[in-house]
Design a protein around this motif. Sequence first.
Motif: not given
Length: 172
Positions: A45-55, A69-74
């Motif tokens: 199953q494709c899970d689109r949701e999870c705890p994510v932090l934009k940095s 700066g250049f945005a990324y998720f972690r």
Amino acid sequence: MTVVYLPRLRVVLLVALTLVCSVKASTASPPPVPECPWCARGDVQCDRECPVLKSSFPVSISAQVGGRGFAYFRAPGTPPLDASHATVTQAVVVHHGALRNGAEYFCYVRNAVLRRLPPAAAARVMVLAPNVLEQGDPDLDPAADLWWPAEGGDDCESGWAWGDNSTAALSA
């Protein structure tokens, strides 16, 4: 006489059945399409949701553009890119497509890592998802993020996808 007409009758019946079946098949609703076929083999199953932090990652022009700066998720709890990563032994970088939905791509891959690896091994994998932002994107913080103008047009042959500068409206 029946023997002569029987083969013709069989052919007519076969053609009629074929036509009825093909009309039935063409009017039937198509089979359901998997939610995200590129990551589902039928058992995943494709899970689109999870705890994510934009940095935001500082880049060579950050000082010239007000610290943007250049945005990324972690993952929350994962140190930012410019910090020490003593426990990380592997990194996976996943890049979004034209929809610029980096958080969803991050979750697809992060959830796959968590699902496939034992917890101790998954804890050593850092998943990162850079996010190329355009003016007007909901994830854009114009004061903190580098962004590209949203003027790619219908030809899709300009803008970030073609390597245009992110700072055309900024001072760099």
